[in-house]
Design an enzyme around this catalytic site. Structure first.
Site, PDB file in Angstrom:
ATOM      1  N   ALA A   2       1.469  61.587 -37.926  1.00 13.18           N
ATOM      2  CA  ALA A   2       2.462  62.265 -38.748  1.00 13.18           C
ATOM      3  C   ALA A   2       2.874  61.390 -39.925  1.00 13.18           C
ATOM      4  CB  ALA A   2       3.691  62.610 -37.897  1.00 13.18           C
ATOM      5  N   LEU A   3       3.167  60.128 -39.620  1.00 17.85           N
ATOM      6  CA  LEU A   3       3.670  59.247 -40.675  1.00 17.85           C
ATOM      7  C   LEU A   3       2.575  58.911 -41.685  1.00 17.85           C
ATOM      8  CD1 LEU A   3       6.110  56.849 -38.778  1.00 17.85           C
ATOM      9  CD2 LEU A   3       6.544  59.071 -39.851  1.00 17.85           C
ATOM     10  N   TYR A  51       1.954  58.233 -35.274  1.00 15.74           N
ATOM     11  CA  TYR A  51       1.387  57.551 -36.434  1.00 15.74           C
ATOM     12  C   TYR A  51       0.604  58.528 -37.294  1.00 15.74           C
ATOM     13  CZ  TYR A  51      -3.373  56.992 -34.451  1.00 15.74           C
ATOM     14  OH  TYR A  51      -4.627  57.206 -33.963  1.00 15.74           O
ATOM     15  N   HIS A  73      -3.013  30.048 -49.901  1.00 17.81           N
ATOM     16  CA  HIS A  73      -2.024  30.356 -50.928  1.00 17.81           C
ATOM     17  C   HIS A  73      -2.696  30.960 -52.133  1.00 17.81           C
ATOM     18  CE1 HIS A  73       1.907  30.005 -52.624  1.00 17.81           C
ATOM     19  NE2 HIS A  73       1.483  29.318 -53.629  1.00 17.81           N
ATOM     20  N   GLY A  75       6.618  65.912 -36.515  1.00 19.04           N
ATOM     21  CA  GLY A  75       6.163  64.901 -35.569  1.00 19.04           C
ATOM     22  C   GLY A  75       6.507  63.510 -36.070  1.00 19.04           C
ATOM     23  N   LYS A  91      -8.707  59.544 -43.306  1.00 18.17           N
ATOM     24  CA  LYS A  91      -7.314  59.083 -43.409  1.00 18.17           C
ATOM     25  C   LYS A  91      -7.216  57.842 -44.285  1.00 18.17           C
ATOM     26  CE  LYS A  91      -6.175  56.117 -40.520  1.00 18.17           C
ATOM     27  NZ  LYS A  91      -5.453  56.137 -39.287  1.00 18.17           N
ATOM     28  N   CYS A 116     -12.787  60.147 -35.386  1.00 20.77           N
ATOM     29  CA  CYS A 116     -12.661  59.033 -36.330  1.00 20.77           C
ATOM     30  C   CYS A 116     -13.342  59.332 -37.651  1.00 20.77           C
ATOM     31  CB  CYS A 116     -13.243  57.766 -35.709  1.00 20.77           C
ATOM     32  SG  CYS A 116     -13.450  56.427 -36.881  1.00 20.77           S
TER      33      CYS A 116
END
Lengths: 711, 524
Positions: free
Chosen positions: B232-233, B230, B499, B227, B96, B88
């Protein structure tokens, strides 16, 4: 911006006729502002022949006792009234026809301020009964086991007529209702039937009327009102209510008219939120955040020219373009739903009648069975020399055609702090003049943290001063203004020169110039706000109110929308659900956003006592801030738990980026009874800011250090 | 690699002492703190200094136990190595998300002119600068973990561990020195490492993985990501966002295990942002050209044809394998799943050997997520030493995929809900919405989509929530609580929105899929 001639669409027939079939199948009964969970609607006729039912009868009909608006009563609290015992039993079906149970909460009538006299309770009951009678084309007071009642129900069913039924044996205060009915109609027996507000009598008289043709005549009697519903005010609440009513097959009109601000600013349909509130505010906030992002981005490896200037005109033009598209969208949406929209100023002239005055001064009058007031609020002025001439408000800021330059923001409301934050973020020199506390009504610890972050990021605060005079030194766009202010604590006065002075000291309800006195709608004389009961009904039974003008309710767009929608569903859709004003989340879009739901720490202590509470808190450092080199120990999370209710979370507060996005889901969880244990048991999403709430360990009472070291 | 030197310096003393000396010193400390490890050196020995292991070790130490953590990062085939903290911190979530943020900032720079900011063109990105900033932050975290262990009197050994018997491990330092450590309880938290497709020629030689990408000093340039996980993406997403020519090659479906409708929207958005996709393709060969570029040959499974392309970098993200091979688990009699090589555990996280536990990515059937490992580790320590009975609840774990358009989810996917409850018993509410910030920025919001999967029967219990849009993680977290509280559709609908936010759209989901009505949110 909004030039449509209101007349163009006037007189257009009840376009809603074709929508009658939109009655929800689950419909229980069109309960007119009644807390009764009981009235049961016979299933809607399968045929579509029953077009829009003219449930609004004529005032002139010979009612046993007509339902005149009761005279204004000396009633101080419009809150829910306990009528006899709470009628909180749910009703089943009529003749085996399944009626889905109302999705509402348990209809509790316990009113917070009980102790009202029985005469007041009786008056309330009368009002509600009259509402039922007036609000329904056919209203039957019945008892489920009574064969005469069954015959009558079958008669109407065979005629394909939709009727509302209140089974007196199935509501807890049926006896009181029966007594009140006998007072109103001189008839004590059931069934007790009203058709188009006309008292038919019992079973025999109804069958007689059927044979003589009187019943059919009465049923065919269409409304003598122009509309089922007129909504005054085309803002979030009004539009939501109008559209929902139209979806339910009603003939609806919306009157909206923007009185230009003292600086001449005006705008289109959609109310404060769309035009001069949430939407432009959040977009400008985003512009300011992007300024911050531009700074951050260099640390993340992005390279571009050193000089980045901000162009006010480009931003406002883009924002105004978006707003225009929203105005247009609202117009279109009304048209699609066959709601008549009139760009005129509405004033009551007599009962059920309103006068609409357009921009050219042309007057037209309209009548309706029911009215909803949703006129909202406008910024308040100081009432000092030069304020209306030279100062602007949030009504003007978002469409200001020039950069405001060095700005003094007067006030400490969220509007004041948001505007000050935006302007500072865009690189302007901004001072906020505060009379007393920041963000009154919000958690004060959080408010001070919001303020100190702003101060650290360039906003200047002048505490405990109020302006006494604004003088123009130079004309221009912007010009130069001299502001004289005096201390709230002593004789000291100070002077400052600014390009722009923005007043954000509060807002006033737009209720004083709309003829409410003509029909006896009570307003709070001091604030102009309208007291309503828990079904948004004013003291005049056919007049309702939603949104910012409500006394003691929240001034928030989504609340108004929710209230407006639910009101329409209760009035016309057989729904019983009331708007829940508890645990409403909100977010202040200051440079560091502040999201909250539930009670402030002060309020929690006041309600539950300090020793019964546990407050968990911590600082946190958003991952994105680390590499960007932004302040550690600034973002802050706090929850307030009730020790004696299983550590239920009664207050949620977060100060950090995307606070609104973070808060929303927790608000949903609070609706479902969120406890500290559940927070501890929930897995965080890594790496986010929201996950900090799943790992809160330090209590405020422990006095332990909450500063973050490293990760 | 300043941190390596620093780590080595810190490692020094630990390496110098013999294990017996350590044990004695520890014993004194242990007894001083009221804990006796008995015949063993430690009450608890944790193998693996990642999220789960550290959490478990710290919690146990806080409960007065004598604890040791052994951690050793075997360099990647490309020679990348890092400090304490596990995947991690070093080669996962943290770098990441930071690089994802860098990519998002690129988008904001493009938005800025719409909001009145005069950003002079051209806008360029300097990978070196970003990488240095990210790596420095990660190193500060490594240091922070070291300090935390020290603060809590957890003994840290930078050694590679393998089982000698069921109470003893042997650790080998970088220099080859061996140390024996014994403990009453042992927790295996060694995590996983990226898998290489070793059957593909040139894969190991020329390819990199997520173990390397965050530690690259130079921009990877034109990249082929192989691949559809996740990882890879996410990698492909941020590389595209930083302006690199990026191609994703996938054999079958994206984000297996996630809701497939959401997954296809995730890739659709990426494609709209410039990521190229080669679907139904598998690489067969990687060759290095004389100019240093990599020539990749692949087979298009649909047409059966062979294609070729040239890239600067080939990143494998085809899955991860658990770090169990070098542990000599058989010496302790610990059972693994022969297929996945993961360690079999029960609800108490116990392995087939009762006093040996496994948590995190190395354990069979667990979600491979940092916060689950942390919580599992903490709860395990509390059960072992804190008289707690709480076992980890692995249901309704929320997660977020940090692709350019973030995807947050909690609970069941639509497919899973249908499979479990039957299509006729499931109601799906959904909406396409437009974030307010997208309007002025003239961004395309075609893939901003929310889906709530509920039981059909009132009160329509919420089974799953899927959110695709900006700040999906922040949005999803609170709703995960809601689902934990047993929220029904009605309850969510009764929640007043904030909102203007994206999250408020969740509280406004009115259109059911069954109705067939247009789920596009219009107006405000």
């Amino acid at each position: 911006m909004d030039n449509e001639d209101g007349r163009r669409r006037r007189g257009r027939g009840g376009a809603s006729g074709g929508q009658a079939n939109l009655w929800p199948v689950r419909s229980v009964g069109g309960v007119h502002g009644s807390p009764f969970p009981g009235p049961v609607l016979a299933p809607p006729p399968a045929s579509r022949s029953l077009s829009r039912s003219g449930q609004a009868g004529s005032d002139t009909e010979a009612l046993a006792q007509p339902p005149p608006p009761p005279p204004p009563r000396a009633q101080t609290s419009p809150g829910p009234v306990k009528v006899g015992t709470a009628p909180n039993r749910r009703l089943g079906s009529v003749r085996g026809v399944l009626v889905s149970s109302p999705p509402g909460r348990r209809a509790r009538l316990s009113s917070p301020g009980t102790g009202r006299s029985s005469s007041e309770a009786r008056e309330e009951l009368r009002r509600r009964l009259l509402g039922l009678i007036e609000g329904n084309r056919v209203m039957i007071f019945s008892k489920s086991y009574c064969p005469h009642c069954t015959r009558v129900k079958e008669l109407f069913s065979s005629l394909g007529v939709q009727c509302n039924i209140l089974e007196l044996d199935q509501v807890d205060d049926g006896a009181n209702v029966q007594e009140m009915l006998s007072e109103i109609t001189n008839q004590r027996t059931v069934p007790n039937i009203f058709v188009n507000k006309v008292h038919m009598g019992g079973c025999d008289r109804t069958f007689q009327a059927h044979q003589s043709g009187l019943l059919q005549k009465l049923l065919q009697e269409d409304s003598t009102y122009d509309y089922d519903l007129i909504v005054i005010g085309g803002g979030s609440g009004g539009l939501a209510c109008a559209q929902e009513a139209a979806i339910l097959g009603k003939k609806v009109m919306v009157l909206d008219f923007v009185v230009p601000s003292p600086q001449g600013t005006s705008w289109g349909l959609g109310g404060t939120c769309v035009n001069v509130g949430c939407v432009p505010k959040k977009l400008m906030h985003q512009a300011a955040l992007l300024g911050q992002a531009l700074n951050d981005s260099r640390k993340f490896g992005w390279e571009y020219g050193q000089q980045v200037k901000h162009n006010w005109e480009t931003m406002t033009e883009a924002i105004q373009n978006h707003i225009s598209s929203l105005n247009w969208g609202h117009r279109l949406s009304l048209r699609e739903k066959s709601v008549d929209y009139v760009n005129s100023y509405g004033e009551f002239v007599e009962h059920h009648r309103i006068k609409a005055t357009n921009r050219k001064g042309q007057e037209t009058s309209y009548t309706a069975a029911k009215f909803v007031i949703a006129t909202g609020e406008r910024p308040r002025y100081l009432g000092i020399q030069g304020d209306k001439e030279y100062c602007i408000t949030s009504d003007d800021l978002f469409s200001l055609p020039y950069c405001p330059g060095k700005t003094l923001v007067v006030g400490a409301s969220y509007v004041a702090l948001e505007c000050a934050g935006v302007l500072t973020g865009l690189g302007l020199d901004v001072t906020v003049m505060v009379r007393s506390v920041l963000l009154r009504g919000f958690d004060q610890e959080m408010a001070e943290r919001v303020g100190s972050y702003m101060e650290q990021h360039g906003v200047k605060f002048l505490r405990k001063f109020i302006p006494v005079m604004v003088q123009q030194l130079e004309k221009g766009s912007p010009g130069k203004l001299k502001v004289v202010a005096k201390s709230t604590e002593g004789p000291e006065t100070i002077e400052g020169v600014y390009n722009t002075v923005l007043l954000a000291i509060g807002r006033d309800s737009c209720t004083r110039k709309m003829g409410l006195d003509k029909i006896g709608v009570k307003i709070n004389k001091k604030t102009g706000k309208i007291p309503v009961n828990d079904v948004e009904q004013t003291n005049v039974p056919y007049v309702y109110a939603v949104g910012d003008i409500l006394e003691g309710k929240l001034e928030l767009t989504p609340v108004a929308i929710q209230a407006g929608k639910l009101l329409a569903r209760r009035l016309f859709g057989g729904c019983l659900e009331k708007c829940d004003y508890i645990n409403v989340p909100t977010t202040v879009f200051t440079p560091l956003e502040y999201g909250c739901c539930g009670l402030s720490e002060e309020k929690a202590i006041e309600v539950y006592k300090k020793e019964n509470l546990e407050v968990y808190h911590t600082f946190f450092w958003p991952l994105e801030w680390t590499v960007a080199g932004r302040d550690n120990n600034t973002c802050y999370a706090k929850i307030i738990c009730n020790k004696f209710d299983n550590y239920r979370v009664i207050g949620f507060h977060v100060l950090g980026p995307n606070a609104g996005e973070v808060t929303q889901g927790f608000a949903a969880a609070m609706k479902c009874g969120l406890t500290k244990q559940l927070l501890d048991d929930t897995i965080g999403i890594h790496p986010t800011c929201g996950e900090v709430f799943t790992t809160l360990e330090i209590t405020k009472s422990s006095g332990l250090d909450i500063t973050q070291k490293g990760c | 690699m300043a941190v390596m030197a620093m780590a080595a310096a810190l490692r020094g003393p630990g390496g110098r002492f013999r294990w017996r000396t350590q044990a004695t010193a520890g014993g004194v400390r242990g007894s001083a703190r009221g804990a006796a490890a008995g015949r063993q050196d430690y009450n608890l020995l944790v193998i693996g200094g990642g999220s789960g292991g550290l959490a478990c070790a710290k919690e146990a130490a806080q409960l007065g136990m004598k604890v040791a953590v052994v951690d050793y990062v075997e360099p990647s085939p490309r020679g990348t190595r890092w400090g304490l903290g596990g995947t991690c911190v070093n080669v996962g979530c943290i770098p990441k998300k930071l690089i994802h943020q860098a990519a998002l900032l690129g988008g904001m720079i493009r938005d800025a002119p719409h909001y009145g900011w005069d950003v002079a063109q051209p806008v360029l990105h300097d990978w070196r600068k970003m990488a240095e900033a990210v790596q420095n932050y990660v190193k500060s975290l490594n240091w922070g973990h070291r300090v935390q262990l020290q603060d809590r009197k957890v003994k840290y050994f930078n050694i590679k561990a393998s089982f000698v018997n069921e109470h003893t491990i042997c650790g080998v330092t970088k220099g080859g020195k061996e140390t024996l450590l014994s403990a009453e309880h042992i927790v295996i938290a060694t995590g996983g490492r990226p898998r290489y497709p070793t059957h593909i020629e040139g894969a190991l030689e020329y390819g990199i993985t997520s173990d390397d990408i965050f530690w690259l000093k130079e921009s990877p340039g034109k990249t082929l990501v192989v691949g559809a996980s996740y990882v890879a993406l996410e990698c492909a997403g941020f590389l595209t966002g930083l302006g690199l020519d990026t191609t994703v090659m996938m054999r079958s479906i994206p984000l297996r295990g996630f809701d497939q409708q959401m997954s296809s929207l995730v890739t659709a958005y990426m494609a709209s942002q410039g990521t190229r996709f080669l679907k139904h393709c598998t690489p067969s060969r990687v060759q290095k050209l004389p100019d240093g570029q990599l020539q990749v040959t692949w087979e298009d499974l649909t047409s059966g044809k062979e294609n070729m392309g040239t890239f600067s970098t080939v990143l494998w993200a085809i899955g991860r394998i658990p770090e169990t091979r070098s542990l000599n688990l058989e010496n302790a009699g610990i059972n693994t799943n022969p297929n996945s090589q993961k360690i079999l555990v029960d609800a108490q996280e116990a392995t087939s050997v009762p006093h040996i536990y496994a948590i995190g990515d190395v354990a069979e059937g667990r979600p491979e997520l940092t916060p689950t490992a942390i919580m599992a580790g903490k709860l395990l320590a509390r059960r072992l030493y804190g008289q707690s009975l709480d076992v980890m609840d692995y249901s309704n774990v929320p997660t977020t995929v940090f692709t350019p358009l973030e995807y947050g989810c909690v609970g069941l996917s639509e497919e899973e809900a249908m499979a479990r409850h039957g299509e006729e018993h499931v109601e799906v509410y959904h909406a396409y919405y437009k974030p307010l910030e997208f309007t002025v920025a003239e961004r395309d919001a075609s893939q901003c989509y929310i889906k709530m999967v509920c039981l059909r029967k009132p009160p329509q219990l919420v089974l799953g929530l899927h959110f695709l849009g900006p700040n999906a993680g922040e949005v999803t977290q609170g709703f995960a609580l809601g689902i934990k509280c047993g929220a029904s559709y009605e309850q969510v609908m009764r929640t007043v929105g904030i909102h203007p936010t994206c999250a408020e759209e969740v509280a406004k989901l009115r259109i059911s899929k069954r109705s067939g009505l247009d789920p596009t949110v219009t107006g405000c």
